[in-house]
Design an enzyme around this catalytic site. Structure first.
Site, PDB file in Angstrom:
ATOM      1  N   LYS A 100      21.984  61.486  36.170  1.00  0.00           N
ATOM      2  CA  LYS A 100      21.860  60.653  34.969  1.00  0.00           C
ATOM      3  C   LYS A 100      21.535  61.509  33.745  1.00  0.00           C
ATOM      4  O   LYS A 100      21.984  61.207  32.646  1.00  0.00           O
ATOM      5  CB  LYS A 100      20.773  59.586  35.159  1.00  0.00           C
ATOM      6  CG  LYS A 100      21.175  58.471  36.112  1.00  0.00           C
ATOM      7  CD  LYS A 100      20.171  57.329  36.048  1.00  0.00           C
ATOM      8  CE  LYS A 100      20.476  56.243  37.044  1.00  0.00           C
ATOM      9  NZ  LYS A 100      19.446  55.193  37.067  1.00  0.00           N
TER      10      LYS A 100
ATOM     11  N   LYS B 140      31.185  56.615  44.505  1.00  0.00           N
ATOM     12  CA  LYS B 140      30.650  55.302  44.860  1.00  0.00           C
ATOM     13  C   LYS B 140      30.898  54.290  43.735  1.00  0.00           C
ATOM     14  O   LYS B 140      30.995  54.650  42.567  1.00  0.00           O
ATOM     15  CB  LYS B 140      29.166  55.382  45.249  1.00  0.00           C
ATOM     16  CG  LYS B 140      28.235  55.594  44.127  1.00  0.00           C
ATOM     17  CD  LYS B 140      26.780  55.359  44.563  1.00  0.00           C
ATOM     18  CE  LYS B 140      25.943  55.316  43.308  1.00  0.00           C
ATOM     19  NZ  LYS B 140      24.604  54.887  43.415  1.00  0.00           N
TER      20      LYS B 140
ATOM     21  N   LYS C  57      27.752  50.652  38.499  1.00  0.00           N
ATOM     22  CA  LYS C  57      27.704  49.875  37.260  1.00  0.00           C
ATOM     23  C   LYS C  57      28.058  50.750  36.062  1.00  0.00           C
ATOM     24  O   LYS C  57      28.476  50.259  35.034  1.00  0.00           O
ATOM     25  CB  LYS C  57      26.274  49.355  37.024  1.00  0.00           C
ATOM     26  CG  LYS C  57      25.858  48.240  37.928  1.00  0.00           C
ATOM     27  CD  LYS C  57      24.373  47.954  37.710  1.00  0.00           C
ATOM     28  CE  LYS C  57      23.848  46.937  38.679  1.00  0.00           C
ATOM     29  NZ  LYS C  57      22.386  46.867  38.678  1.00  0.00           N
TER      30      LYS C  57
HETATM   31  P1  AMP Z   1      21.478  49.782  41.164  1.00  0.00           P
HETATM   32  O1  AMP Z   1      22.812  49.244  40.818  1.00  0.00           O
HETATM   33  O2  AMP Z   1      21.440  51.271  41.043  1.00  0.00           O
HETATM   34  O3  AMP Z   1      20.339  49.062  40.535  1.00  0.00           O
HETATM   35  O4  AMP Z   1      21.327  49.541  42.739  1.00  0.00           O
HETATM   36  C1  AMP Z   1      20.847  48.370  43.330  1.00  0.00           C
HETATM   37  C2  AMP Z   1      20.981  48.417  44.831  1.00  0.00           C
HETATM   38  O5  AMP Z   1      22.352  48.451  45.200  1.00  0.00           O
HETATM   39  C3  AMP Z   1      20.345  49.631  45.505  1.00  0.00           C
HETATM   40  O6  AMP Z   1      19.738  49.254  46.715  1.00  0.00           O
HETATM   41  C4  AMP Z   1      21.497  50.550  45.753  1.00  0.00           C
HETATM   42  O7  AMP Z   1      21.276  51.386  46.864  1.00  0.00           O
HETATM   43  C5  AMP Z   1      22.622  49.572  46.041  1.00  0.00           C
HETATM   44  N1  AMP Z   1      23.923  50.114  45.645  1.00  0.00           N
HETATM   45  C6  AMP Z   1      24.320  50.457  44.399  1.00  0.00           C
HETATM   46  N2  AMP Z   1      25.590  50.909  44.410  1.00  0.00           N
HETATM   47  C7  AMP Z   1      26.020  50.876  45.706  1.00  0.00           C
HETATM   48  C8  AMP Z   1      27.246  51.210  46.372  1.00  0.00           C
HETATM   49  N3  AMP Z   1      28.311  51.657  45.716  1.00  0.00           N
HETATM   50  N4  AMP Z   1      27.305  51.024  47.713  1.00  0.00           N
HETATM   51  C9  AMP Z   1      26.238  50.542  48.387  1.00  0.00           C
HETATM   52  N5  AMP Z   1      25.065  50.213  47.829  1.00  0.00           N
HETATM   53  C10 AMP Z   1      24.938  50.366  46.504  1.00  0.00           C
END
Ligand code: AMP
Ligand code: TRP
Length: 337
Positions: A113, A199, A202
């Protein structure tokens, strides 16, 4: 027997996508009956990168509505907003003072980041994992269900707790509970639709790279139509030469509710022209009940407000008790004198 405690959270930034759903929230829903759960919308984490004050509050509310729409059950789970429970900020400060700087500088997500932010890296971004440790440790969580990408932050949380106990706990009475990660193998890493080696995220500038839980059927159709494939006919799991194929077949399997064997057998001779409409239909069908429920909840603002108010009250009882324990261990003068 008392149930073990679970805590997890998602940031209220942008839309929830299939990676968040399959990697995190769907697993929360699957395991929730076995545990005593706390699920927070981590809005304090959302301001570690530049944010828009005009949308933070709305996004927080929407994320809480999505938790409910995805099936979080208030009988066994508490939903709350992180910033509504002040102990999160306070414990972060206390833990900051026992966390070595170089532990934070090593974090992969910080490094990734920070590169994206250029000159504009805040102290908050570096401190993000300590805030996450505070979230978890305040609730004496036994288990933390997250996607694979959060594993390093979980290890850091364990290290911080162990260091605290070592410095300030008594041998037989640790102050902080050391949590275990709960990473489900399936869906732990959902990949981008435009590049099967990255991956789904967002922060990817391309909307075509992800399917959001609130995408309309037309958007889903368009994204799957344009997604990256390969020139091979017949779909298989786990071929390292075919990352897109593995990802799309996994999505189909998880969203259709079939076993890996069933999905593999069904799609082994399919060309992309046959598979893409099948995946489109399956995705639309799987998301429809979530979208309907979401709308229903968003139309009932009073209900949502009351869920969050009650959630914060319940969460604060647990969090404040841990915070007192920590402050006692650190030797602070009690404020109740
Ligand atoms: P975030 O979007 O970073 O706030 O992530 C929220 C949750 O979603 C966390 O538990 C991450 O590990 C999971 N997560 C985010 N992106 C992925 C992805 N591409 N595949 C699987 N889990 C994800
Ligand atoms: N850092 C997590 C993510 O990006 C979100 C998060 C914040 C979290 N606090 C948490 C996850 C506590 C689990 C437990 O996904």
């Amino acid at each position: 027997m008392t149930k073990q405690r679970v805590l997890s959270g998602v940031q209220p930034t942008g839309n929830l996508h299939l990676g968040n759903y399959l990697g995190a929230i769907r697993n929360w829903v699957e395991i929730q009956q076995e545990y005593d759960n706390f699920f927070c919308v981590v809005d304090l984490h959302a301001i570690t990168v530049p944010h828009d004050p005009k949308v933070l509050g709305d996004n927080t509310l929407k994320m809480a509505a999505l938790y409910l729409a995805c099936g979080i059950d208030l009988e066994c789970s508490t939903i709350f907003v992180q910033s509504h429970v002040k102990a999160h900020s306070e414990l972060t400060w206390l833990l900051n003072c026992i966390t070595p700087l170089n532990w934070l500088e090593r974090m992969i997500q910080f490094k990734e980041k920070a590169v994206k932010q250029g000159e504009n890296v805040s102290v908050g971004l570096l401190d993000y994992p300590v805030l996450m440790a505070a979230d978890i440790l305040l609730y004496d969580a036994d288990r933390v269900p997250v996607g694979e990408d959060q594993k390093q932050h979980l290890e850091l949380t364990r290290d911080i707790a162990a260091r605290f106990n070592d410095k300030f706990g008594k041998k037989k009475q640790p102050v902080l509970k050391i949590p275990e990660p709960l990473i489900s193998k399936q869906g732990a890493r959902v990949m981008s639709l435009t590049d099967g080696t990255k991956k789904m995220s967002k922060s990817d500038p391309s909307e075509l790279s992800r399917i959001n839980l609130l995408d309309s059927p037309d958007e889903i159709k368009r994204k799957i139509k344009k997604c990256k494939t390969d020139p091979v006919k017949g779909l298989t799991f786990d071929d390292p030469e075919r990352p897109e194929c593995n990802n799309l077949l996994t999505l189909y399997q998880l969203l259709s509710g079939k076993t890996k064997e069933e999905a593999a057998l069904e799609c082994q001779d399919m060309g992309w022209g046959q598979f893409k409409p099948l995946l489109t239909e399956t995705t639309i069908e799987a998301l429809k009940p979530i979208q309907d429920k979401y709308q229903e909840i968003m139309d009932n603002r009073d209900y949502l407000d009351s869920v969050l108010k009650e959630g914060a009250t319940k969460a604060a009882v647990v969090a404040n008790s841990t915070l007192s324990r920590v402050k006692d261990a650190l030797g602070f003068l009690s404020s109740s004198i």
